[in-house]
Enzyme design. Structure first.
Site, mmCIF file in Angstrom:
data_model
loop_
_atom_site.group_PDB
_atom_site.id
_atom_site.type_symbol
_atom_site.label_atom_id
_atom_site.label_comp_id
_atom_site.label_asym_id
_atom_site.label_seq_id
_atom_site.Cartn_x
_atom_site.Cartn_y
_atom_site.Cartn_z
ATOM 1 N N ASP A 163 44.096 57.893 89.606
ATOM 2 C CA ASP A 163 45.469 57.638 90.020
ATOM 3 C C ASP A 163 46.022 58.827 90.795
ATOM 4 O OD1 ASP A 163 47.919 55.967 89.787
ATOM 5 O OD2 ASP A 163 48.672 57.697 88.677
ATOM 6 N N GLU A 210 42.433 56.653 94.357
ATOM 7 C CA GLU A 210 43.658 56.137 94.946
ATOM 8 C C GLU A 210 44.247 57.292 95.743
ATOM 9 O OE1 GLU A 210 48.077 54.385 93.822
ATOM 10 O OE2 GLU A 210 47.239 56.141 92.825
#
Length: 548
Positions: A207, A268
């Site tokens: 993330d 990401e």
């Protein structure tokens, strides 16, 4: 592949299914998806034809941001199950031939995490506070934030604590950023990786992979709302895509490589350009990174071709495969996105949410887009419900909205809940089969029209989105031209038509124009996203052909 050639690692062309666990399947009837529900649906995922499951954060959390505020990386959120349940899921998934990729959240913790509780108690100048980004305020009595940065969710990126210092949170106040200049932070996350690798995890989705390293001087931004890194040169934004962030991933790669079974990472990484993205997947760093440049491209032949060429060019130059994505838990679903006119914002193409949605048009384009990205070289991700053709739920009652963006924006941005509504498994039942009939209401309300998209309705129905997705993934798995490799563009019958070939004997044609076009010479139709018009390809339709 020649007989003596080494087998390519599985992740280079894998199809990975994203499980947004809160909204996938509710096994205990409390209205929240869980590990028991996911385990029950493993046969469905196997039969869909995917290779692995990326699972959004399953860790213990106050759920300020649906689990992206982690209180304990070694414990499972009680609403989802237990650590033993997670270990059993990994074992069961492996028995079905599915790999498991948990989410890791290294940019921030929960304010309930033991480290942050300790930091608040320890006070100024303590080692505990050095794990985070604490600063004195500006202005009289330090009453103003240390700089002008804003949160991704709206409002200032700083919150003041009782003793007068401020802490940085690029997301919600309940998500304090950690300080990656601190050796304890690096050591802790390396230990977390090993904890889950030791339990059989096959990789991690990272993330906010672009955001860990901050400029230690914390300078003001010329545009406080620039959370995407567009207002500075390459590597110069104070918290987006700084050059030093890849040092973290070189260390992580060494850990992954020390385990058997080709463990992998996917980043990401929202970067200002594909060239910057390629840095994350250079040799000795991460394995793959989402191609967000492709995700945000409009339904336009030139834009899509440019994104494909530029992205694959930079990635192939560093020996990395492309990783294609059309949907995830943060973006509007494709039938709704492609059903609105495109506009440009901050260098990205998006849409105006006030524009009405033409769901029929958007669905036709989403079906064609599914075939297009399934035929591209590399791997791809499928977000739960994408295989059903689910549109965005745009009319969730305001009282039911839970994304922190809604509150942080002063009720001006409805946030991401519309793509997170629990998916429908059956046309009947109090929650469309998401949970036991008569169980608790789903954590986000489902619209009545979800019945038309239920798995049991679409299963076996000729022309359904689900059967198209199953056919595409099955063909992709068995056809020697698909997966990793190259593509060759060929002459197209118009500027709004894409035609490419892949060897051996495969051709993909996508008509993005308003009128039918003639198909090229071929030896047969393998699969089409919609009905063909004899030897012509209708508007907003894609076809896979057996090529000469």
């Amino acid at each position: 592949m020649t007989p003596d050639a080494p087998e390519s690692p599985w992740w280079r062309d894998a199809v990975i299914y994203q499980v947004y666990i809160r909204s996938f399947a509710d096994g205990d009837g409390d209205g929240i998806g869980d590990l028991a529900g996911l385990r029950d649906r493993l046969p469905y995922l196997r039969d869909l034809g995917v290779d692995a499951l990326w699972i959004n954060p399953w860790y213990a959390s106050p759920q300020v941001d649906a689990g992206y505020d982690v209180a304990d990386y070694r414990a499972i959120e009680p609403a989802y199950g237990t650590l033993a349940d997670a270990e059993k899921l990994i074992t069961d998934a492996h028995e079905y031939g599915l790999r498991i990729i948990p989410d890791i959240v290294p940019n921030h913790l929960s304010d309930h995490h033991a480290w942050f509780v300790e930091a608040l108690a320890a006070g100024r100048g303590s080692p505990a506070r050095e794990r985070f980004v604490f600063r004195e305020g500006r202005g009289p009595d330090g009453a103003e934030p240390p700089n002008n940065w804003n949160s991704h969710f709206g409002g200032p990126a700083w919150t003041r604590v009782e003793d007068g210092q401020w802490y940085l949170h690029l997301f919600a106040p309940g998500q304090p950023d950690v300080n990656w200049e601190n050796d304890e932070v690096a050591a802790e996350f390396e230990a977390v990786l090993r904890f889950w690798f030791d339990r059989g995890a096959d990789g991690f989705r990272i993330d906010v992979a672009h955001g860990l390293v901050k400029d230690v001087d914390l300078p003001d931004l010329s545009d406080p709302d620039d959370v995407g890194g567009y207002s500075a040169g390459p590597g110069q934004h104070p918290y987006v895509d700084r050059d030093a962030v890849t040092d973290v991933y070189e260390s992580w790669r060494r850990i992954a490589d020390s385990y058997d079974g080709a463990r992998m990472f996917v980043a990401e990484a929202w970067t200002p350009s594909p060239e910057r993205l390629a840095r994350y997947v250079e040799a000795g760093r991460l394995h793959t990174a989402f191609n967000f440049d492709y995700l945000v491209a409009p339904w336009d032949a030139a834009a899509l071709r440019e994104s494909i060429d530029v992205t694959t060019g930079y990635l192939h130059a560093v020996g990395a495969p492309a990783t294609w994505v059309l949907e995830n838990h943060d973006v509007v679903r494709t039938p709704s996105r492609y059903g609105r006119p495109a506009v440009e914002r901050h260098g990205n193409v998006t849409f105006d949410e006030s524009d009405p949605v033409d769901v029929e048009l958007g669905t036709r384009r989403a079906r064609a887009a599914f075939l297009l990205y399934s035929a591209l070289p590399g791997g791809l991700y499928v977000y739960q419900g994408q295989e059903l053709g689910l549109p965005q739920v745009d009319d969730i009652p305001e009282a039911a909205l839970q994304d922190p963006t809604w509150e942080r924006s002063g009720h001006t941005d409805r946030g991401r809940d519309g793509c997170r509504v629990p998916i429908p498994w059956t046309a009947a039942g109090s929650s469309f089969g998401f949970g036991p009939d008569g169980g608790g209401s789903p954590w986000l309300p489902q619209p009545d029209w979800f019945a038309d998209y239920a798995v049991d309705v679409e299963t076996g129905r000729d022309g359904s989105f689900l059967e198209l997705a199953r056919a595409a993934l099955a063909t992709r798995r068995r056809h020697p031209a698909l997966g990793e490799g190259d593509l060759d563009w060929v002459s197209a019958p118009g500027d709004e038509v894409l035609v490419f070939r892949r060897s051996p004997a495969f051709c993909c044609v996508v008509n993005l124009s308003a009128d039918p076009v003639d198909l090229p010479d071929h030896d047969g139709v393998l699969l089409a996203s919609g009905p063909l018009d004899g030897g012509r390809l209708p508007a907003d339709t894609a076809v896979w052909l057996a090529a000469h």
